[in-house]
Design a protein around this motif. Structure first.
Motif, PDB file in Angstrom:
ATOM      1  N   ALA A 395       0.833  -1.207   0.000  1.00 18.61           N
ATOM      2  CA  ALA A 395       0.000   0.000   0.000  1.00 18.61           C
ATOM      3  C   ALA A 395       0.864   1.251   0.000  1.00 18.61           C
ATOM      4  CB  ALA A 395      -0.925  -0.008   1.212  1.00 18.61           C
ATOM      5  N   ARG A 396       1.913   1.236   0.775  1.00 18.42           N
ATOM      6  CA  ARG A 396       2.812   2.395   0.826  1.00 18.42           C
ATOM      7  C   ARG A 396       3.518   2.575  -0.515  1.00 18.42           C
ATOM      8  NH1 ARG A 396       7.809   3.259   5.133  1.00 18.42           N
ATOM      9  NH2 ARG A 396       8.412   5.333   4.378  1.00 18.42           N
ATOM     10  N   ARG A 397       3.872   1.456  -1.148  1.00 17.79           N
ATOM     11  CA  ARG A 397       4.528   1.544  -2.455  1.00 17.79           C
ATOM     12  C   ARG A 397       3.581   2.146  -3.486  1.00 17.79           C
ATOM     13  NH1 ARG A 397       7.668  -3.452  -5.510  1.00 17.79           N
ATOM     14  NH2 ARG A 397       8.212  -2.297  -7.408  1.00 17.79           N
ATOM     15  N   ALA A 398       2.291   1.752  -3.404  1.00 14.75           N
ATOM     16  CA  ALA A 398       1.313   2.326  -4.329  1.00 14.75           C
ATOM     17  C   ALA A 398       1.151   3.826  -4.088  1.00 14.75           C
ATOM     18  CB  ALA A 398      -0.025   1.615  -4.166  1.00 14.75           C
ATOM     19  N   ALA A 399       1.108   4.225  -2.803  1.00 14.58           N
ATOM     20  CA  ALA A 399       0.911   5.635  -2.471  1.00 14.58           C
ATOM     21  C   ALA A 399       2.111   6.491  -2.860  1.00 14.58           C
ATOM     22  CB  ALA A 399       0.628   5.774  -0.975  1.00 14.58           C
ATOM     23  N   ALA A 400       3.289   5.875  -2.966  1.00 13.21           N
ATOM     24  CA  ALA A 400       4.504   6.632  -3.269  1.00 13.21           C
ATOM     25  C   ALA A 400       4.732   6.838  -4.768  1.00 13.21           C
ATOM     26  CB  ALA A 400       5.710   5.917  -2.658  1.00 13.21           C
ATOM     27  N   LEU A 401       3.855   6.271  -5.614  1.00 10.27           N
ATOM     28  CA  LEU A 401       4.029   6.411  -7.060  1.00 10.27           C
ATOM     29  C   LEU A 401       3.877   7.875  -7.485  1.00 10.27           C
ATOM     30  CD1 LEU A 401       2.063   3.312  -8.419  1.00 10.27           C
ATOM     31  CD2 LEU A 401       4.538   3.629  -8.398  1.00 10.27           C
ATOM     32  N   ASN A 402       4.690   8.262  -8.459  1.00 10.64           N
ATOM     33  CA  ASN A 402       4.566   9.596  -9.054  1.00 10.64           C
ATOM     34  C   ASN A 402       3.424   9.566 -10.062  1.00 10.64           C
ATOM     35  OD1 ASN A 402       5.038  11.717 -11.138  1.00 10.64           O
ATOM     36  ND2 ASN A 402       6.772  12.206  -9.783  1.00 10.64           N
ATOM     37  N   PRO A 403       2.418  10.457  -9.936  1.00  8.24           N
ATOM     38  CA  PRO A 403       1.250  10.407 -10.828  1.00  8.24           C
ATOM     39  C   PRO A 403       1.605  10.471 -12.305  1.00  8.24           C
ATOM     40  CG  PRO A 403       0.871  11.905  -9.001  1.00  8.24           C
ATOM     41  CD  PRO A 403       2.315  11.531  -8.938  1.00  8.24           C
ATOM     42  N   ILE A 404       2.545  11.338 -12.655  1.00  2.15           N
ATOM     43  CA  ILE A 404       2.900  11.507 -14.075  1.00  2.15           C
ATOM     44  C   ILE A 404       3.553  10.239 -14.614  1.00  2.15           C
ATOM     45  CG2 ILE A 404       4.319  12.815 -15.692  1.00  2.15           C
ATOM     46  CD1 ILE A 404       3.996  15.237 -13.835  1.00  2.15           C
ATOM     47  N   GLU A 405       4.506   9.669 -13.843  1.00  2.00           N
ATOM     48  CA  GLU A 405       5.170   8.446 -14.283  1.00  2.00           C
ATOM     49  C   GLU A 405       4.184   7.270 -14.304  1.00  2.00           C
ATOM     50  OE1 GLU A 405       8.510   7.768 -11.803  1.00  2.00           O
ATOM     51  OE2 GLU A 405       9.658   9.492 -12.552  1.00  2.00           O
ATOM     52  N   ALA A 406       3.230   7.275 -13.374  1.00  2.00           N
ATOM     53  CA  ALA A 406       2.241   6.212 -13.329  1.00  2.00           C
ATOM     54  C   ALA A 406       1.342   6.245 -14.553  1.00  2.00           C
ATOM     55  CB  ALA A 406       1.401   6.345 -12.058  1.00  2.00           C
ATOM     56  N   LEU A 407       0.999   7.469 -15.020  1.00  2.34           N
ATOM     57  CA  LEU A 407       0.131   7.580 -16.211  1.00  2.34           C
ATOM     58  C   LEU A 407       0.875   7.135 -17.477  1.00  2.34           C
ATOM     59  CD1 LEU A 407      -1.643  10.968 -15.477  1.00  2.34           C
ATOM     60  CD2 LEU A 407      -2.737   8.710 -15.652  1.00  2.34           C
TER      61      LEU A 407
END
Length: 410
Positions: A395-407
């Motif tokens: 969960a913490r790993r998911a929350a730490a994702l950068n939105p732009i890189e994730a898109l």
């Protein structure tokens, strides 16, 4: 994003991969079911041991003949000369802390009454038997000290005798023939059930020791007032180590054991034997419970693994959520809720299987089972704890994702 929104999103994600979710929870299911079964068996065993110790008397010591020796070789337990009525009197008069004592003579015989016959255990005892053995009379009465001394042919029967010989009716005042010797039934003992060896304690008849010795057992040529054993009840809280030392001293004198010679009698504490047996069972239960705990840990690792896979698969979804306003905390809560729901699902299934397994173990296996309501609370709490512990990192790993890189993730 509210907690209910996170819960709805988590449930939707789990439904989309229903089979994977169920398979992921197998470790939790097995672990929780094992914990429930082992806890129920352990609790049942402890309760059974406590009842047995209460029935026997936690402050009771038993004395029995030991091994005789010829030329330095032992002839085995109970081969030495029998105990005697004189030993019983000496114990009552010279040993401190004694509440009461009774001798025992055991004979196997056939009891006959009303056209029914039943092979059973006959015990010749003294008036202190109900107190020493913590075994009250449920109906009628027990014989008195005077009646026991006179060797009156009275009988106090167990519940199995009432059922098998008297058809369940009241036997008080009836005559029962034991090896063709008539005895008058004056009482019925309270129900005891099975002992730690699986023997039916209620399958017995107790009578005055003198009557059993004279009419059923026969007198020993060397010890005419023989006893097979003596049971001694001490005051509650009395030091049994000191009590045993006093017993040894008195009985050595009574049996003319010279200084330096080994005892020709045995003293044992049945309650301590049962406790030792219980400790062995507890050690075995602990090992099984540890195995169950390992299953929970393995299940938790499986939850962590599948959640990490889920984070990777849903990277673009996470980026999109963040792009439309979801905070890192919202993402963290969503994935943490998914992990907890998976574990709770496994916990509930494991709880159901565990309860069924415990019931079957008690019904078809040789186990004492006690199902406590607290087991359900423990199972659910343990499942939720595993979910939080092993779900936090994904969960913490998911929350730490950068939105732009994730898109941009493919």
């Amino acid at each position: 994003m509210s907690f209910l929104d996170s819960l709805a999103a988590a449930l939707s994600a789990l439904r989309q991969n229903a089979l994977r979710s169920i398979l992921t929870t197998l470790g939790i299911i097995i672990g929780v079911a094992s914990v429930i079964v082992m806890s129920a068996i352990g609790a049942g065993t402890r309760k059974n041991v406590e009842e047995q110790i209460a029935n026997l008397g936690s402050s009771m010591l038993s004395v029995a003949p030991g091994a005789s020796r010829f030329g330095g070789r032992s002839s085995g337990a109970n081969s030495a000369s029998p105990l005697s009525e004189r030993d019983l009197v000496a114990i009552q008069q010279k040993v401190s802390g004694v509440v009461d004592a009774t001798g025992e003579i055991r004979v196997s015989a056939t009891a006959v009454a009303n056209g029914a016959d039943w092979p059973t255990d006959i015990r010749g005892v003294h008036a202190g038997f109900p107190v020493v053995r913590n075994w009250p009379v449920a109906e009628g009465r027990f014989f008195s000290v005077r009646e026991a001394a006179s060797g009156t042919r009275f009988a106090v029967v167990g519940q199995t005798i009432v059922r098998e010989v008297f058809g369940g009716g009241s036997p008080i005042g009836s005559q029962i023939r034991i090896n063709n010797v008539p005895f008058e039934v004056i009482g019925v003992l309270a129900t005891k059930g099975q002992n730690q060896f699986g023997r039916d304690e209620d399958d017995l008849i107790v009578s005055p020791a003198g009557a059993v010795r004279a009419r059923l057992a026969g007198r020993d040529a060397t010890v005419p007032d023989q006893l097979d054993a003596i049971r001694v009840l001490f005051a509650k809280g009395y030091d049994l180590v000191r009590a045993e030392e006093d017993l040894v001293e008195v009985i050595r004198v009574q049996r003319h054991v010279r200084p330096g010679q080994p005892d020709n009698f045995r003293i044992f504490n049945v309650a301590e034997f049962i406790r030792a047996r219980n400790e062995t069972a507890n050690a075995f239960s602990f090992l099984l419970a540890a195995t169950a705990a390992v299953s929970l840990i393995v299940g938790g690792i499986g939850i962590m693994n599948i959640m990490l896979v889920s984070v990777t698969e849903r990277t673009r979804e996470i980026g999109l959520r963040m792009a439309v306003g979801a905070r890192k905390r919202d993402v963290l809560v969503q994935f943490l809720v998914e992990a907890v729901i998976l574990c709770l699902l496994g916990g509930l299934i494991g709880l159901s299987l565990g309860l069924v397994g415990a019931i079957l173990a008690g019904k078809f296996g040789d186990f004492d089972v006690l199902i406590d309501a607290s087991l359900a609370v423990i199972a659910i709490a343990a499942s939720a704890g595993v979910g939080v512990f092993f779900g936090y990192f994904p969960a913490r790993r998911a929350a730490a994702l950068n939105p732009i890189e994730a898109l941009r993730y493919e």
